[in-house]
Design an enzyme around this catalytic site. Structure first.
Site, PDB file in Angstrom:
ATOM      1  CG  ASP A  89      -9.694 -15.768  47.180  1.00  0.00           C
ATOM      2  OD1 ASP A  89     -10.071 -16.538  46.689  1.00  0.00           O
ATOM      3  OD2 ASP A  89      -9.659 -14.589  47.151  1.00  0.00           O
ATOM      4  CG  ASP A 126      -8.622 -17.124  42.243  1.00  0.00           C
ATOM      5  OD1 ASP A 126     -10.470 -17.537  41.761  1.00  0.00           O
ATOM      6  OD2 ASP A 126      -8.463 -16.913  43.658  1.00  0.00           O
TER       7      ASP A 126
END
EC number: 3.4.23.36
Length: 160
Positions: A125, A143
């Site tokens: 991330d 995402d």
């Protein structure tokens, strides 16, 4: 006049969307891994940083504090999601391009994060949106793809 869609155009939308998102997701994560050390931050804009973190869990780091079983659980959930969404796409009418696109976005995102879990044991991330000292959960392109796909489906299914 109604636009005609062939089976090929349905597959084209599906495949192109998935490939595009996967290339974007994988290449962005590769660049983050290559140029930003884990837990380092690179300021992009006043409200956007690239913050390299490893997420061993799911959204909002759910299950990340577990002792490893979550990798297999989340990988299984991803695989099932990909299979179910692919099956749904094959059942959709050719004209349902918005739904096809939405499901393709979800498949692409699930695949991108699954690839991370398989190769790294975690999801990379890096997108950190913040206002002053308040930071939203760090996330990635995969995402975003899942989120946008879900929003499109909600809009289609719940619009009046």
């Amino acid at each position: 006049m109604k636009q005609k869609y062939s089976k090929k155009s349905k597959k084209w939308i599906y495949i192109t969307t998935i490939i595009f998102i996967l290339i974007l997701d994988i290449s962005s994560k590769h660049l983050i891994i290559k140029y930003i050390k884990t837990y380092d931050t690179k300021k992009i804009f006043s409200v956007l940083n690239f913050f390299h973190v490893h997420n061993h869990g799911a959204a909002f780091s759910f299950l990340s504090d577990q002792n490893g079983w979550q990798k297999w659980f989340l990988s299984t959930v991803s695989i099932l999601t990909i299979l179910v969404m692919t099956r749904i796409i094959t059942k959709l009418k050719k004209q349902e391009t918005k739904k096809i696109t939405a499901y393709s976005l979800i498949i692409a995102g699930a695949t991108g994060n699954l690839i991370d879990r398989i190769f790294y044991g975690f999801v990379v991330d890096f997108i950190d949106i913040h206002i002053n000292d308040w930071h939203f959960a760090t996330f990635n392109i995969a995402d975003c793809s899942i989120f946008i796909g879900i929003i499109i489906l909600m809009r289609i299914n719940y619009s009046t």
